[in-house]
Write an enzyme that holds these catalytic residues in place. Structure first.
Site, PDB file in Angstrom:
ATOM      1  N   HIS A  82       0.568  -1.409   0.215  1.00 37.40           N
ATOM      2  CA  HIS A  82       0.433   0.398   0.162  1.00 37.40           C
ATOM      3  C   HIS A  82       0.955   1.059   0.368  1.00 37.40           C
ATOM      4  O   HIS A  82       1.366   1.231   1.480  1.00 37.40           O
ATOM      5  CB  HIS A  82      -0.853  -0.090   1.531  1.00 37.40           C
ATOM      6  CG  HIS A  82      -1.681   1.602   1.628  1.00 37.40           C
ATOM      7  ND1 HIS A  82      -2.900   1.200   0.897  1.00 37.40           N
ATOM      8  CD2 HIS A  82      -1.565   2.622   1.811  1.00 37.40           C
ATOM      9  CE1 HIS A  82      -3.314   3.154   0.786  1.00 37.40           C
ATOM     10  NE2 HIS A  82      -2.283   2.738   1.970  1.00 37.40           N
ATOM     11  N   ASP A 161     -14.996   2.260   7.756  1.00 41.26           N
ATOM     12  CA  ASP A 161     -14.397   3.210   6.849  1.00 41.26           C
ATOM     13  C   ASP A 161     -14.585   4.750   6.152  1.00 41.26           C
ATOM     14  O   ASP A 161     -14.116   5.441   6.589  1.00 41.26           O
ATOM     15  CB  ASP A 161     -12.763   2.533   7.065  1.00 41.26           C
ATOM     16  CG  ASP A 161     -11.908   3.338   5.835  1.00 41.26           C
ATOM     17  OD1 ASP A 161     -11.601   4.371   6.789  1.00 41.26           O
ATOM     18  OD2 ASP A 161     -12.032   3.487   5.230  1.00 41.26           O
ATOM     19  N   ARG A 168     -14.984  12.889   7.429  1.00 44.28           N
ATOM     20  CA  ARG A 168     -13.297  13.622   7.998  1.00 44.28           C
ATOM     21  C   ARG A 168     -13.085  13.852   6.620  1.00 44.28           C
ATOM     22  O   ARG A 168     -12.318  15.138   7.208  1.00 44.28           O
ATOM     23  CB  ARG A 168     -12.106  11.850   7.700  1.00 44.28           C
ATOM     24  CG  ARG A 168     -12.440  11.381   9.055  1.00 44.28           C
ATOM     25  CD  ARG A 168     -11.407  10.072   9.435  1.00 44.28           C
ATOM     26  NE  ARG A 168     -10.699  10.649   9.217  1.00 44.28           N
ATOM     27  CZ  ARG A 168      -9.669   9.944   7.970  1.00 44.28           C
ATOM     28  NH1 ARG A 168      -9.686   8.424   8.364  1.00 44.28           N
ATOM     29  NH2 ARG A 168      -8.386   9.953   8.238  1.00 44.28           N
ATOM     30  N   SER A 183      -7.971   3.674   9.065  1.00 37.33           N
ATOM     31  CA  SER A 183      -7.591   3.697   7.694  1.00 37.33           C
ATOM     32  C   SER A 183      -7.377   2.568   6.766  1.00 37.33           C
ATOM     33  O   SER A 183      -8.115   1.758   6.464  1.00 37.33           O
ATOM     34  CB  SER A 183      -8.656   4.647   7.507  1.00 37.33           C
ATOM     35  OG  SER A 183      -8.977   4.958   5.758  1.00 37.33           O
ATOM     36  N   LYS A 187      -8.504  -1.962   5.990  1.00 34.75           N
ATOM     37  CA  LYS A 187      -8.925  -2.473   4.965  1.00 34.75           C
ATOM     38  C   LYS A 187      -7.616  -2.935   4.476  1.00 34.75           C
ATOM     39  O   LYS A 187      -8.258  -4.367   3.456  1.00 34.75           O
ATOM     40  CB  LYS A 187      -8.727  -1.194   3.304  1.00 34.75           C
ATOM     41  CG  LYS A 187     -10.077  -0.420   3.808  1.00 34.75           C
ATOM     42  CD  LYS A 187     -10.200   1.298   3.023  1.00 34.75           C
ATOM     43  CE  LYS A 187      -9.152   1.325   3.604  1.00 34.75           C
ATOM     44  NZ  LYS A 187      -9.640   3.753   3.612  1.00 34.75           N
TER      45      LYS A 187
HETATM   46  N1  URA Z   1      -6.005   7.005   2.794  1.00 26.10           N
HETATM   47  C1  URA Z   1      -7.097   5.952   3.657  1.00 26.10           C
HETATM   48  O1  URA Z   1      -7.851   5.188   3.175  1.00 26.10           O
HETATM   49  N2  URA Z   1      -7.783   6.566   5.193  1.00 26.10           N
HETATM   50  C2  URA Z   1      -7.320   7.705   4.968  1.00 26.10           C
HETATM   51  O2  URA Z   1      -7.513   8.277   5.845  1.00 26.10           O
HETATM   52  C3  URA Z   1      -5.710   8.873   4.749  1.00 26.10           C
HETATM   53  C4  URA Z   1      -5.868   8.146   3.569  1.00 26.10           C
END
Ligand code: URA
Length: 443
Positions: A82, A161, A168, A183, A187
């Site tokens: 990621h 999320d 947010r 967050s 995932k």
């Molecule tokens: N990317 C994400 O998946 N979540 C965040 O909070 C910030 C960047």
């Protein structure tokens, strides 16, 4: 749990008990806690932070709000990467087939571009026909047959999320390190991985530009993964200049394909090999770093990673004819070369100016529901430290019309700084490696 009490406690810097935080989060998911109360809580968390136990509750609640892949039947390590996102970051397109080629299964769930950074899904969709929305059973079939598959986050993964992020995003509460870590990791934990590599960008073009905060984010995410038994490593990588030469969706896809065919550019090639080697040692700890890098280099140079990429494109419905000829991906109607108005050394190539330039040309989003013009963007012809003569090309602008060309030329010219001497310093491509044992200079 009394919602106002939870908000007041966080506002005063108190720790919220596990039971109260769980109830507050599940109330938000099912609609009992309204957006205005969650917004107040998020703003309190922005100023007061969340500790390790609260972060853990966040991760557990986000992960538990949706479904999880079950990939245990695959006969090999399952490792993903990621990236926190940067300008010109097209590593995933090269890395997924390369990591599959060295023996890993790579179930890659990626995002779309938002703000000044482009996203992997948009880049993949620049290949005509390439499907990034496929049912999970088909995703698993492609993964087991090709060794990698690339899709977007599905509706079923971490819905809490998704709902929290949307709030947010409009309340100025995205940059809270524990929330970002929860967050991202919720995932990734849903992908049922055995290893995870995190590429945390640092520098002016990064989501979090400051090195100390990027380190903190990396350390928090590594701890979240390791606490749950997921072997997790983070690399801090340079985003004080764009990665590679291409910025803009189709242009970046073309550059990634050229890299898979052995045509560089050097920084993209080097970072991808380093990341593939890290992924291999995460999946197969008995393989040394030197051996892992040797295998990754060989898989790229032999053309095997490119062949694997073509199998992926075919499996996901993409036009292999176009993928084999990346020059056909550039669909912008207009282009123009920008030349240097004076001689000098390149002391800066602003990733943020170029990323925001792509948005201005219609190739990036400020809202998630926008449709993009995938063909627009920039090819930068110079790199930090180059000596430039007056009249020498600085790069090419790709736009949909003449007004876009004019705007793009201004952006490209402004993004490149020329000085009398070379740049004082540029960040190393990879500066730190962060594991559960600590943060170490890389290399
Ligand atoms: N990317 C994400 O998946 N979540 C965040 O909070 C910030 C960047």
């Amino acid at each position: 749990m009394i919602p106002t009490r939870v908000i007041e406690a966080k506002r005063s810097g108190e720790r919220i008990s596990t039971e109260d935080l769980e109830a507050f989060l599940s109330g938000f998911l099912d609609g009992a806690i309204p957006d205005y109360q969650m917004s107040a809580f998020l703003m309190a968390a922005y100023f007061m932070g969340l500790d390790e136990a609260e972060t853990e509750v966040m991760v557990r609640s986000m992960l538990g709000s949706g479904s999880k892949l079950d990939l245990g039947h695959l006969d090999g390590p399952r490792v993903d990467k990621h990236s926190t996102g940067g300008v010109g970051d097209k590593v995933s397109l090269v890395l997924a087939p390369l990591a599959a080629e060295v023996g890993l299964f790579v179930p890659m769930m990626s995002g779309r571009g938002l703000g000044h950074t482009t996203g992997t899904l948009d880049k993949l969709e620049a290949i005509p026909g390439f499907r990034t929305r496929i049912p999970l059973d088909e995703f698993e079939r492609i993964l087991s047959e090709v060794g990698c598959a690339m899709i977007g986050q599905t509706e079923e993964i971490a819905p809490l999320d998704r709902k929290l992020y949307a709030l947010r995003d409009v309340t100025g509460t995205v940059p809270v390190i524990p929330l970002i870590a929860a967050s991202i990791m919720s995932k990734k934990l849903a992908e049922d991985l055995t290893g995870l590599l995190l590429d945390v960008k640092v520098g002016a073009g990064a989501f979090i530009p400051e090195e100390d905060r990027a380190q903190e984010l990396a350390t928090t995410m590594v701890s979240v993964g390791e606490r749950r038994g997921l072997a997790t490593v983070a690399l801090l990588t340079a985003m004080d200049r764009p990665l590679g030469r291409a910025v803009g969706n189709a242009l970046e896809t073309a550059e990634a394909i050229r890299c898979l065919r052995g045509e560089g550019p050097d920084d993209l090639r080097r970072l991808t090999i380093v990341e593939a080697a890290e992924m291999l040692t995460l999946g197969a700890p008995d393989v040394s770093s030197e051996e892992a890098e040797k295998r990754a280099t060989e898989a790229l140079d032999s053309g095997r990673a490119f062949e694997r990429f073509m199998r992926l494109v075919e499996a996901q419905g993409g036009d292999t004819g176009v993928a084999a000829h990346p020059e056909r991906l550039s669909t912008a109607a207009r282009s123009a070369v920008v030349t240097a108005s004076r001689a000098g050394f390149v002391t800066g190539v602003s990733p943020r100016a170029l990323g925001e330039g792509v948005v201005a040309l219609g190739g990036g989003r400020v809202r998630m529901d926008q449709t993009l013009d995938l063909g627009v963007g920039f090819e930068v012809a110079v790199a930090l430290g180059d000596r430039i003569e007056r009249g020498q090309p600085l790069g090419t602008v790709y736009a949909r019309d003449e007004a876009g060309v004019r705007e793009g030329c201004t952006v490209l010219e402004g993004a490149i700084t020329l000085g009398e001497e070379g740049p004082s310093e540029a960040r190393p491509l990879v500066s730190h490696r962060i594991t559960r044992d600590g943060s170490y200079p890389f290399g």
